[in-house]
Design a protein around this motif. Structure first.
Motif, short mmCIF file in Angstrom:
data_model
loop_
_atom_site.label_atom_id
_atom_site.label_comp_id
_atom_site.label_asym_id
_atom_site.label_seq_id
_atom_site.Cartn_x
_atom_site.Cartn_y
_atom_site.Cartn_z
N GLY B 129 71.14 43.03 113.18
CA GLY B 129 70.09 42.79 114.06
C GLY B 129 68.85 42.03 113.28
N TRP B 130 67.90 41.54 114.08
CA TRP B 130 66.76 40.93 113.45
C TRP B 130 65.74 41.63 112.67
CZ3 TRP B 130 61.80 41.76 115.46
CH2 TRP B 130 61.72 42.59 116.57
N LYS B 131 65.73 42.92 112.96
CA LYS B 131 64.65 43.72 112.67
C LYS B 131 65.05 43.98 111.04
CE LYS B 131 63.14 46.66 116.43
NZ LYS B 131 63.51 47.66 117.06
N VAL B 132 66.33 44.23 110.64
CA VAL B 132 66.63 44.54 109.34
C VAL B 132 66.52 43.17 108.58
CG1 VAL B 132 68.54 45.12 108.05
CG2 VAL B 132 68.26 46.25 109.93
N ALA B 133 66.89 41.89 109.40
CA ALA B 133 66.76 40.74 108.67
C ALA B 133 65.40 40.50 108.03
CB ALA B 133 67.34 39.68 109.18
N LEU B 134 64.34 40.70 108.98
CA LEU B 134 63.02 40.47 108.95
C LEU B 134 62.46 41.90 107.65
CD1 LEU B 134 61.02 40.21 112.25
CD2 LEU B 134 61.57 38.34 110.25
N LEU B 135 63.03 42.83 107.74
CA LEU B 135 62.70 43.84 106.55
C LEU B 135 63.05 43.24 105.31
CD1 LEU B 135 61.49 46.41 107.39
CD2 LEU B 135 63.96 47.35 107.15
N TYR B 136 64.18 42.68 105.25
CA TYR B 136 64.89 42.03 104.03
C TYR B 136 63.92 41.00 103.70
CZ TYR B 136 68.23 39.87 100.95
OH TYR B 136 68.75 39.34 99.98
N ILE B 137 63.46 40.05 104.44
CA ILE B 137 62.70 39.04 104.05
C ILE B 137 61.46 39.31 103.36
CG2 ILE B 137 61.07 36.89 104.75
CD1 ILE B 137 63.21 36.45 107.07
N GLY B 138 60.77 40.41 103.99
CA GLY B 138 59.24 40.87 103.74
C GLY B 138 59.73 41.89 102.49
N SER B 139 60.70 42.43 102.24
CA SER B 139 60.69 43.31 101.05
C SER B 139 61.36 42.38 99.86
CB SER B 139 61.65 44.45 100.95
OG SER B 139 62.93 44.18 101.83
N GLY B 140 62.21 41.24 100.13
CA GLY B 140 62.36 40.32 99.15
C GLY B 140 61.17 39.69 98.76
N LEU B 141 60.40 39.14 99.69
CA LEU B 141 58.89 38.48 99.15
C LEU B 141 58.20 39.41 98.27
CD1 LEU B 141 57.87 36.55 102.34
CD2 LEU B 141 58.65 35.57 100.10
N VAL B 142 57.94 40.65 98.69
CA VAL B 142 57.22 41.57 97.82
C VAL B 142 57.92 41.73 96.29
CG1 VAL B 142 56.33 44.09 97.47
CG2 VAL B 142 56.16 42.87 99.97
N VAL B 143 59.14 42.07 96.46
CA VAL B 143 59.78 42.21 94.98
C VAL B 143 59.57 40.75 94.20
CG1 VAL B 143 61.91 42.52 93.88
CG2 VAL B 143 61.54 43.91 95.75
N ALA B 144 59.61 39.66 94.87
CA ALA B 144 59.45 38.31 93.83
C ALA B 144 58.22 38.22 93.70
CB ALA B 144 60.03 37.17 94.99
N ILE B 145 57.32 38.63 94.39
CA ILE B 145 55.68 38.54 94.25
C ILE B 145 55.26 39.39 93.09
CG2 ILE B 145 53.28 38.58 95.02
CD1 ILE B 145 54.45 37.90 97.81
N ALA B 146 55.75 40.47 93.15
CA ALA B 146 55.31 41.75 92.39
C ALA B 146 56.06 41.48 90.92
CB ALA B 146 55.83 43.08 92.81
N SER B 147 57.28 41.22 90.96
CA SER B 147 58.08 40.95 89.68
C SER B 147 57.24 39.65 88.71
CB SER B 147 59.53 40.52 89.80
OG SER B 147 60.14 41.58 90.54
N GLY B 148 56.90 38.70 89.51
CA GLY B 148 56.36 37.75 88.86
C GLY B 148 55.10 38.04 88.13
N ILE B 149 54.28 38.65 89.07
CA ILE B 149 52.96 39.16 88.46
C ILE B 149 53.07 40.00 87.28
CG2 ILE B 149 50.86 40.58 89.04
CD1 ILE B 149 50.97 39.64 91.92
N VAL B 150 54.00 41.03 87.46
CA VAL B 150 54.35 41.96 86.32
C VAL B 150 54.76 40.99 84.88
CG1 VAL B 150 55.88 43.79 85.41
CG2 VAL B 150 54.82 43.89 87.62
N ILE B 151 55.76 40.19 85.14
CA ILE B 151 56.02 39.40 83.93
C ILE B 151 55.01 38.36 83.49
CG2 ILE B 151 57.78 37.30 83.01
CD1 ILE B 151 59.74 38.68 85.29
N GLY B 152 54.31 37.87 84.59
CA GLY B 152 53.18 37.06 84.15
C GLY B 152 52.19 37.90 83.04
N HIS B 153 51.80 39.23 83.46
CA HIS B 153 50.95 40.03 82.74
C HIS B 153 51.54 40.49 81.49
CE1 HIS B 153 47.44 40.51 85.19
NE2 HIS B 153 48.09 40.62 86.03
N LEU B 154 52.84 40.43 81.15
CA LEU B 154 53.38 40.83 79.88
C LEU B 154 53.14 39.86 78.77
CD1 LEU B 154 56.76 42.38 81.13
CD2 LEU B 154 54.76 43.49 80.36
N LYS B 155 52.68 38.66 79.02
CA LYS B 155 52.58 37.69 78.03
C LYS B 155 53.73 37.35 77.18
CE LYS B 155 48.10 37.00 78.92
NZ LYS B 155 48.28 36.35 80.39
N VAL B 156 55.04 36.98 77.81
CA VAL B 156 56.14 36.51 77.06
C VAL B 156 56.38 35.16 76.87
CG1 VAL B 156 57.36 38.73 77.86
CG2 VAL B 156 57.30 36.77 79.43
#
Lengths: 76, 316
Positions: B129-156
């Motif tokens: 159903g569409w609710k789970v699909a939206l949930l997936y988009i939302g959480s996927g975006l949060v994981v992608a944004i947060a992972s990038g910010i964390v890796i950016g701060h690690l200065k690698v």
């Protein structure tokens, strides 16, 4: 004429290579088709998606498999 | 709309008995298969038309102006619409980094792009159903944004392999596409994807239908219910090698949630299947030191596990 196919050996790169060879054969154009798999060289052309086709040093297409017909238009 | 036709086919034409497990499984299988393929054809076509307006080159130009935070958000959103296949991961990565896109922003793109892909979304929409699909988009975006910010701060930055090549020339590619070009591209792309995944979709739905009909409800609740704390990390790890089979995995997971697998656990599993891919890691090893790959996988993995726990906690 030199036709270079840039790619690191994925299925699409092989398809593009085959299409280029076929286009050369069918048109009878004097051309050498070579495969470029070296990462440094690929990135050196400024492309970000593979496979890419380079004719006489000029990038003609990147990130898609041109058909035999499309390649013929580029080399004739 | 499709359901009555399928029911008529199963019970009137095939003359299968009402209420029997086999008839229900056949009914379920035919209905889901037809529904999913219709969705796949229509939506992949629309998405590919949208994609013709974006290209990795344009995305790079936009992102090279951006810094942390705004850049991470934008990179994750552009990751959804920019056409990208994991076999191009290396030139894309180098192209981004050399154009001055911050490393963390590049990682946000690399996480979002495969994780939030149209096939996974269509399968989720069709099966959950569409609710789970939206949930997936939302959480996927949060994981992608947060992972990038964390890796950016690690200065690698020093963990990116050095490449010795001439300054990349900027390839200027062709004229603008005409409407016909866009339609042709979308048609080819849709056929291409369908050819690649149809067998997994059919097998996935088939197994799903079998589980739906034959496995007792709550069978898995004990192992993968929300009270079992290790189900989420386990599901994430198991998902990593299953990359190419996202299309087949989702119908299976849908059937398993009916039998007691918690939804957060199922979402974590699907994000691991699409977002953490072993073949992509092997390709990226050419440009990243092993340590950076491990950091990348761990940060994204932790993000996915947190998402799993969060949904198991709120969707009570």
């Amino acid at each position: 004429m030199k036709i270079e196919i840039l790619g690191m050996g994925c299925a699409k790169c092989k398809q593009l290579m085959a299409n280029a060879e076929k286009a050369v054969k069918e048109t009878g154009v004097q051309a050498e088709v070579v495969k470029v798999e070296d990462m440094n060289q690929i990135v050196g052309y400024g492309i970000m998606t593979t496979p890419a086709i380079v004719i006489d040093g000029e990038v003609k297409a990147a990130g898609k498999v041109l058909t035999v017909e499309q390649i013929k238009k580029l080399i004739v | 709309m499709i359901k009555p036709v399928i029911d008529w086919l199963v019970y009137e034409i095939f003359k299968m008995p009402h209420g029997a497990i086999l008839s229900e499984a056949v009914d379920f299988f035919l209905y889901d298969t037809i529904k999913i393929f219709l969705l796949l054809i229509v939506i992949i076509f629309i998405v590919s038309i949208i994609r013709t307006f974006f290209s990795p080159e344009k995305t790079r130009a936009i992102l090279s102006q951006k810094r942390t935070y705004a850049g991470n958000v934008l990179a994750s959103l552009l990751g959804i619409v920019t056409p990208f296949c994991s076999c191009s991961a290396v030139p894309l990565f180098l192209g981004f980094v050399e154009a001055g896109v911050p490393l963390g922003v590049t990682f946000s793109f690399l996480v979002a792009s495969p994780m939030i892909n149209e096939v996974a979304l269509i399968m989720l929409w069709g099966m959950f159903g569409w609710k789970v699909a939206l949930l997936y988009i939302g959480s996927g975006l949060v994981v992608a944004i947060a992972s990038g910010i964390v890796i950016g701060h690690l200065k690698v930055e020093d963990l990116v392999e050095k490449f010795d090549h001439k300054k990349p020339g900027s390839a200027v590619l062709g004229a603008e596409m005409t409407v016909k070009d866009r339609i042709d591209f979308a048609k080819d792309y849709t056929l291409d994807i369908l050819k690649k995944i149809w067998i997994y979709v059919v097998i996935g739905i088939g197994l799903g239908a079998w589980i739906h009909g034959y496995v007792p409800a709550d069978f898995l609740a004990k192992f993968a219910g929300r009270d079992n704390w290790f189900a989420v990390p386990l599901a994430t790890v198991v998902g990593i090698p299953l990359y190419s089979n996202a299309a087949g995995v989702i119908p299976l997971v849908s059937a398993l949630t009916e039998k007691g697998v918690a939804l957060g656990t199922a979402l974590a599993f699907m994000m691991a299947v699409t977002g953490l891919s072993l073949p992509e890691f092997l390709i990226l090893r050419r440009v990243m030191k092993l340590k950076l790959l491990v950091i990348f996988a761990s940060v994204v993995g932790v993000g996915i596990i947190c998402t799993g726990y969060l949904f198991n906690f709120i969707l009570r």
